[in-house]
Structures are given as structure tokens and as C-alpha cells.
Write a protein that holds these residues in place. Sequence first.
Motif, mmCIF file in Angstrom:
data_model
loop_
_atom_site.group_PDB
_atom_site.id
_atom_site.type_symbol
_atom_site.label_atom_id
_atom_site.label_comp_id
_atom_site.label_asym_id
_atom_site.label_seq_id
_atom_site.Cartn_x
_atom_site.Cartn_y
_atom_site.Cartn_z
ATOM 1 N N LYS A 260 0.798 -1.242 0.000
ATOM 2 C CA LYS A 260 0.000 0.000 0.000
ATOM 3 C C LYS A 260 0.822 1.279 0.000
ATOM 4 C CE LYS A 260 -4.095 -1.975 2.261
ATOM 5 N NZ LYS A 260 -3.595 -3.345 2.480
ATOM 6 N N ASP A 286 5.155 -6.744 -4.023
ATOM 7 C CA ASP A 286 4.042 -7.284 -3.236
ATOM 8 C C ASP A 286 4.472 -8.073 -2.001
ATOM 9 O OD1 ASP A 286 4.986 -9.617 -4.367
ATOM 10 O OD2 ASP A 286 3.059 -10.261 -5.200
ATOM 11 N N ASP A 310 1.216 -8.444 2.941
ATOM 12 C CA ASP A 310 0.138 -7.632 3.505
ATOM 13 C C ASP A 310 -0.863 -8.577 4.185
ATOM 14 O OD1 ASP A 310 -2.282 -6.200 3.872
ATOM 15 O OD2 ASP A 310 -1.785 -4.852 2.223
#
Length: 380
Positions: A260, A286, A310
Motif C-alpha cells: 500500500k 508485493d 500484507d
Amino acid sequence: MDNSVVNEKGKIRSTLKGELYTSPEIFDLEKKNIFAKSWLFVGYEYEAAEPGQYITTKVEGENILIIRGKDRVLRAFLNVCRHRGATLCGDLSGKTGIIRCPYHSWSYGLDGSLLGVPKSSECREELINNENYGLEKVHVQTWHGMIWLNLSENPLPAEQQLDTQIMNRFGELETFARYEIQKLRVAHRKEYDVKANWKIIVENFQECYHCSAIHPELTAALPEFKSGVGTQNSVGAGANFNDDLEAFSITGKGSRPMLKGLLPEDDRLYYGMTIIPHVFINLTPDHVITHRIIPISTDRSIVICDWLFDPEEMAKPNFDPMDAVELFHRVNEQDFEACQWCQENMGSKAYKNGGILVPIEHHVSHFYNYVSESIGMKAK
């Protein structure tokens, strides 16, 4: 013993001498002057996020307890009862309202203070009212969500050791911060038992001269690595993904969104970095991969590798990290096998005076200088 450990002649430079990878004397100097004085990475802040939540670890022969207090302050102590030396918390992690010794039931608060001394009314007040009988404190700091310990008496702030290295790697702090490691969680962990000196593992990670020879999967993902130039050769350097790659994974497939905090210019880039003395961090769009080396002996090291993602992605029912894990797992196995090839010959007369760094590897000499200066040996 010749105290000259690094030489420089023209366009080639010397490595460390062979005895620096085999000598128990040198290993003891490194433990005393590097690992006992540096900030060492031992875990993640989320592992001890709530009051009473703790993790345990072992650092330089000391059992350590890291626990969140009722005041929400993270503290670290020697995991040793002050009564008779028993280990207080034997589990790797847990949660408790009080630290109680399993041997004689002495009890301590989450702040390390001595609270209870059973069946000892004659001396109870004397013990409890004396802070010298509380748990022995260990310096602890968090940095980007990672927990770091320092066993020395008066260490400099962790940021001085760690931020300085990020500045040396990127020329600024913002790029690294965008990956927001403090918000990620470990989705997979592998532990490797490597029959090699810790320094061989560090110098291997710092250069990519070997990449085209032993890393077919990595160079397929990052084609510029075939040139022998890695991302640690120059300040701020990252490696572009192969045009056909969707994600940094063994199949090249993947549809996870970018982390993010990242910007569009961070997409399809890989960054590798070494945090001296014992940590590697790999940044991808990622996920993030961390390595920490635990030196065991002159010719053995444990490497713990974590793949962090994440947590929102991890919570999805179809989340599977193994495609990403497999790529760097293969890289790890290839690297560690190569390190073992070298360790096998560190005692050879052919390596008595060390080996050679060609220009594409010259940046590794900064690590050699760090080691030699830390243990009080000359670097020419």
C-alpha cells in the motif's frame, strides 16, 4: 598471525585471508566485538503487540525474553530467574499476566520487577524492595516494525547503525520506508543450516558476479543480473523485472496488488540490501523477504528466512505464498551450497593469503574493512 587482512593492488583486491574463516580465535573476536556490540534483529513487533504477549530467543549464548508491559512498553530481559538461574519462559512465544519461574515460583511483573518470593517471609521485603533483584534488562528497540537487541552496556541508538546503512544503500530513507515492513506479517519461514562461516554468506549476498553461473531462476526473473552487476553495486540501484513477468515468483505469475505504501515507480523493481552485520532485506512490489544469520561456529551458520506479505492479502481464502516463496528458496539453496564449496577450502594453503575481488566485486571490500576494523586487525 599476520594482522594484514585486506590488500589492494591496481584493479584487483584481496579477500580476507583464509584463517579468518577457520580460526576459533577470530570467531571469538567477532562474537565479542561485532555481535555482542551490534543491534541484532530477532523478531517482529507484531509478535509482542499486546500487554503480556512475549517471544523468546537466544542471542550470543544468552536466553532473552521480549515482552509487552501493561503500559504497552516493549521490554527485553535475560530470561533467567534471579533466584537459582532457571529459564523463566520456555516457550518460543506466549501471553501471560505475570512472569513466574517454573522452579520455585518466584514471580516478576511484566516490567521485570520482583513481585513474589514464596515461603520466604524472613527476607521477602528485603528482596522485593531492592531493584537489583529484578530481571536483568537488555537494550531493545523497534525499527520499521522489526525488533532489535543490543547486549552492550551503553549502545548508540539503533537508528544510528541501521538508518546509516539505508542511507548508504539508497542515498535517502524514503524508498525503504515506503515498503512499510511494520504493517506486514510473516506468511512463511524457512530455516537453513549452512556449513559455512557467516562472512562467506554475507559476501555472497553482496555480489552478483556468481548470479549467471548458479541462479537460473533469479536471472530469468531479473535479466540484468546476468551481467554480474547486482543491486548492491551502486547507491539506489534496483533491478527491473523481466518484461514477461507478472510477479516475483517461480512461475512469474501473480496478481497481488502492490504494497500500500508504494508509488507507481516502485512497481516491477527488486532491491536487495545488506544490513551489517547479519541481515539481508529483499524488497519486491508485493512482498518483502528478510534473512538473519546466526553464527554458530567458524564453519556453521543458521539462516532464518521470512517471507512477509500484507495481512489483508493473507486473509483472502485463495492466498498462497508458495509460488513467491519457491523462487527465493531456490536462490537460498543455490547460494548456501556455493558458500559450502568455499568453506571447504578456507583452510587450504591455496587460500592462505585469501582470494581475489575483481572490479565488479570491489564493493564487498567495505564489508571486509568493517570486519577487520571491528576485531582490531589492519586493512591495507
